[in-house]
Design an enzyme around this catalytic site. Structure first.
Site, PDB file in Angstrom:
ATOM      1  N   LYS B 117      24.780  54.946 -14.752  1.00 30.65           N
ATOM      2  CA  LYS B 117      26.333  55.237 -14.669  1.00 30.65           C
ATOM      3  C   LYS B 117      27.247  54.127 -15.144  1.00 30.65           C
ATOM      4  O   LYS B 117      28.260  54.263 -15.592  1.00 30.65           O
ATOM      5  CB  LYS B 117      26.834  55.846 -13.255  1.00 30.65           C
ATOM      6  CG  LYS B 117      26.383  57.424 -13.193  1.00 30.65           C
ATOM      7  CD  LYS B 117      26.953  58.021 -12.023  1.00 30.65           C
ATOM      8  CE  LYS B 117      26.286  59.274 -12.013  1.00 30.65           C
ATOM      9  NZ  LYS B 117      26.043  59.798 -10.534  1.00 30.65           N
ATOM     10  N   GLU B 200      33.862  54.475  -7.258  1.00 29.65           N
ATOM     11  CA  GLU B 200      34.909  54.959  -8.136  1.00 29.65           C
ATOM     12  C   GLU B 200      36.231  55.362  -7.387  1.00 29.65           C
ATOM     13  O   GLU B 200      35.914  55.767  -6.123  1.00 29.65           O
ATOM     14  CB  GLU B 200      34.449  56.578  -8.636  1.00 29.65           C
ATOM     15  CG  GLU B 200      33.748  56.165  -9.945  1.00 29.65           C
ATOM     16  CD  GLU B 200      33.191  57.641 -10.696  1.00 29.65           C
ATOM     17  OE1 GLU B 200      33.530  58.724 -10.011  1.00 29.65           O
ATOM     18  OE2 GLU B 200      32.371  57.641 -11.378  1.00 29.65           O
ATOM     19  N   HIS B 235      29.841  67.633  -2.789  1.00 28.06           N
ATOM     20  CA  HIS B 235      29.781  67.396  -4.178  1.00 28.06           C
ATOM     21  C   HIS B 235      28.585  68.270  -4.869  1.00 28.06           C
ATOM     22  O   HIS B 235      28.067  67.931  -5.971  1.00 28.06           O
ATOM     23  CB  HIS B 235      29.250  65.839  -4.288  1.00 28.06           C
ATOM     24  CG  HIS B 235      30.045  64.931  -3.387  1.00 28.06           C
ATOM     25  ND1 HIS B 235      31.298  64.569  -3.837  1.00 28.06           N
ATOM     26  CD2 HIS B 235      29.917  64.275  -2.426  1.00 28.06           C
ATOM     27  CE1 HIS B 235      31.877  64.115  -2.886  1.00 28.06           C
ATOM     28  NE2 HIS B 235      30.857  63.647  -2.159  1.00 28.06           N
ATOM     29  N   ARG B 292      21.237  66.888 -20.062  1.00 27.00           N
ATOM     30  CA  ARG B 292      20.059  68.282 -19.936  1.00 27.00           C
ATOM     31  C   ARG B 292      20.919  69.262 -19.457  1.00 27.00           C
ATOM     32  O   ARG B 292      22.146  69.256 -19.934  1.00 27.00           O
ATOM     33  CB  ARG B 292      19.435  67.852 -18.520  1.00 27.00           C
ATOM     34  CG  ARG B 292      20.472  67.692 -17.497  1.00 27.00           C
ATOM     35  CD  ARG B 292      19.761  67.606 -15.917  1.00 27.00           C
ATOM     36  NE  ARG B 292      20.917  67.128 -15.166  1.00 27.00           N
ATOM     37  CZ  ARG B 292      22.012  67.835 -14.398  1.00 27.00           C
ATOM     38  NH1 ARG B 292      22.142  68.935 -14.802  1.00 27.00           N
ATOM     39  NH2 ARG B 292      22.667  67.631 -13.711  1.00 27.00           N
TER      40      ARG B 292
END
Lengths: 170, 500
Positions: B117, B200, B235, B292
């Site tokens: 990431k 983040e 999440h 994907r």
């Protein structure tokens, strides 16, 4: 005409169903209301009953001690009050029975956050268990003291297994 | 080059879904399975299958060597990884190529660029796409603590190699950071074999909007509409839709352009998804790219009429994209994920045998399922049992069809979240389209289930209990009532000792 009484319980609610077989139909009386049921057959895995006006479609599973019914996307577990429950777990399904913390399902103990003798506050994390790749924090249901720790980090534990014994504060 | 026999390196509903397209395209499918899955639906659906190891995923579905050896044994010329497991594992994609097999997914370099990431954030910046403000770099606890202060709480701690919400924690204040880092590292290490973390800023209120992309080997990348997946718990996405009620054509175009630019910048080929957080003023931030097929790809398929797995295969075969652009939505599609979990007990995953299963059907209804009645749900794998999708002329029509379908799904055995999904679909947030990433957890969902037990449930229970008495009875009338009893599949008696 003989009738059968089925004493059931859902949560704190006692429910009594009285059943009579009358001319090819099943008369069910519950809470003063009587319905006359006939089978409308079976449709792709759904049991379909008719009460003369409407169709009732669901699935039913009868166990020794309970009946499980699926209807409109939800399921209900009705305990049979007339059947002696077999021993087993007394803790609630979230693993926080009053006197102990149980494994809510088969998994691995990741962390034990208390020791025997500790005082724990209500809601304090007592044990962390991993199951299905997610961590689950098992918390003390009430302010308690830890009387015994029966697991260690890394242990494989089975559903219902007692992990920690608690003595709720008076 | 043309594909002939494809190994589906996965299990459950996605393995079944991929195999159906393989069959539709005249290709053979090969399955791999663990000892826990010998009777699983994906094994029976495949043209051939091979056992690769014991139940724990690291010893079977995550073991790249075993999967590849099985692919070779079964004479496969390509590997479709599905989602999860090895799908975003660059080393596995490389090993497939080394073994002379086509990996049905993007080039290894693109998986690497997006899989880390931190690197993905840099790639986005280079492509002119703003990532969520945050920090990616050396990740010892002290540095993370300093950076969290700089970014400002609340912050999200995320696994650098993560996905699917695993290894992710929301931290409200400095006091919770150490615990969150420890837990996220552990989860990341267990799920991805790497405990690296990044931070983040927690952008809220925001919607989770993702752009479906298709990119071919001829240098073309086409955005195939957006999906909104704002409704999440821990999440994990719960309900998804295509299109989003919050995206108009100009914003759709800006999001699509950004996604396509990023894809081209990293040399992306195949189907992929670029995820964004979109704020109410229309500003958006790049979250990550999933290299994907997504779990929720089906809503895009219903609204476009395209088969995304077929496009993956065609792109792998070198075909050029042939889609009318811009892609426009036809109606609306909504998906609900059915999990074996108990909403009344903190959504704890449930294990156990599915003792009864009746699936919904009807116009515009699609069920992607990888379990069957009689199957044991084990704690080894993801607790998602199936996805129920519905398509309609608009959002209201699609929602109505989905609710009706969920009400007609009967699964006994492990507890499921179906009742909760119905509550979500009946909630004000859903009906008004005011869906944000914090909606389910912060605001909760009111139960639409009446207190007590509905009379219909008592009728069904009474019928079941009386049926059970039947064998001891000689009452002639009962014989008539229950003549069809033995054939009834919506009913089951569990003998003593059989209800563990």
């Amino acid at each position: 005409m003989s009738e059968t009484r089925h004493p059931l319980r859902h949560g704190d609610l006692d429910l009594d169903l009285v059943c009579r077989h009358v001319q090819g139909a099943l008369e069910v009386t519950a809470g003063g209301d009587m319905s006359r049921l006939t089978s409308a057959g079976d449709e792709a895995g759904r049991l379909v009953l008719s009460d003369g006006e409407r169709m009732i479609s669901g699935a039913v599973e009868v166990h020794d001690e309970r009946v499980v019914v699926s209807w409109r996307g939800r399921s209900w577990v009705l305990e049979r009050r007339d059947v002696q429950a077999r021993g087993g777990s007394t803790g609630s399904s979230d693993g926080t029975g009053s006197g102990h913390i149980e494994a809510p399902m088969t998994g691995t103990v990741i962390e034990v956050c208390c020791e025997a003798g500790d005082a724990v506050a209500a809601g304090a994390t007592v044990v962390v268990v991993e199951a299905m790749k997610m961590e689950h924090r098992l918390v003390a249901p009430a302010a308690s003291s830890v009387t015994e720790v029966e697991c260690a980090a890394g242990d494989q534990v089975d559903i219902g297994q007692i992990l920690v014994r608690l003595e709720p504060d008076a | 080059m043309s594909l002939r026999r494809v190994l589906v390196a996965n299990r459950g509903e996605i393995a079944c879904r991929v195999m159906r397209t393989l069959r539709a395209r005249g290709l053979e499918s090969a399955a791999v399975f663990s000892e826990a899955d010998a009777d699983a639906p994906h094994v029976r659906l495949a043209d051939r299958a091979q056992l690769i190891g014991p139940a724990p995923a690291p010893l079977s579905y995550l073991d790249a060597d075993k999967v590849l050896a099985a692919a070779r044994d079964m004479g496969c010329d390509a590997v479709h990884p599905g989602y999860g497991f090895l799908s975003e594992n660059a080393a596995f994609a490389e090993a497939c190529a080394d073994a002379g097999m086509t990996f049905i997914g993007p080039p290894v370099a693109a998986i690497r660029a997006m899989g880390d990431k931190a690197q993905a954030r840099r790639a986005a910046l280079d492509a002119g796409v703003s990532p969520v403000p945050g920090y990616a770099g050396d990740d010892d606890d002290g540095i993370l603590a300093r950076e969290a202060e700089r970014i400002g709480y609340p912050v999200l701690v995320k696994a650098a190699l993560g996905g699917g919400g695993k290894g992710m924690r929301l931290v409200e204040g400095a006091g919770g950071l150490a615990d969150a880092i420890r837990a996220a590292r552990r989860e990341a290490q267990a799920a991805f074999g790497d405990g690296s973390l990044l931070l983040e800023r927690y952008v809220h209120p925001a919607r989770h909007i993702e752009v479906q992309l298709l990119a071919d080997t001829h240098g073309r990348a086409i955005p195939v509409l957006e999906r909104e997946c704002s409704l999440q718990r821990r999440h994990q996405k719960v309900v998804e839709e295509c299109p989003s009620s919050a995206i108009d054509d100009p914003l759709r175009e800006r999001l699509g352009d950004a996604a396509a630019r990023l894809a081209l910048a990293v040399g992306y080929i195949g189907a992929g998804t670029v995820e964004f957080l979109v704020e109410e003023d229309g500003s958006f931030w790049f979250l990550e790219m999933n290299t994907r097929l997504q779990v929720e790809h089906g809503v895009t398929e219903m609204v476009t009429g395209e088969d995304l797995v077929a496009w993956q295969l065609r792109i792998a075969d070198g075909e050029a994209l042939d889609l009318p652009t811009p892609v426009t939505p036809r109606g609306w599609a909504v998906e609900a994920r059915v999990y074996a979990e108990d909403p009344s007990a903190g959504f704890l995953p449930q294990a156990g045998t599915i003792t009864h299963l009746a699936l919904p059907t009807g116009p515009g209804v699609r069920v992607d399922v990888g379990v069957r009645g009689g199957q044991e749900i084990t704690p080894h794998y993801d607790p998602m049992l199936m996805k129920v999708l519905a398509h309609g002329s608009d959002r209201v029509a699609a929602t109505g069809r989905l609710r009706a379908a969920l009400e007609d799904l009967h699964l006994l055995g492990p507890k499921t979240n179906v009742g909760y999904l119905l509550d979500v679909l009946a909630s004000d947030a859903w009906t008004t389209g005011q869906t944000f990433t914090h909606t389910l957890e912060a605001d909760g969902v009111a139960s639409t289930s009446a207190d007590g037990v509905p009379p219909e449930v008592l009728m069904l229970a009474a019928w079941g209990l009386e049926m059970r008495r039947r064998p001891e009875s000689t009452d002639a009338a009962r014989g008539d009532v229950y003549s069809a009893f033995d054939r009834l599949s919506g009913f089951r008696i569990v003998p003593r000792g059989g209800d563990a």
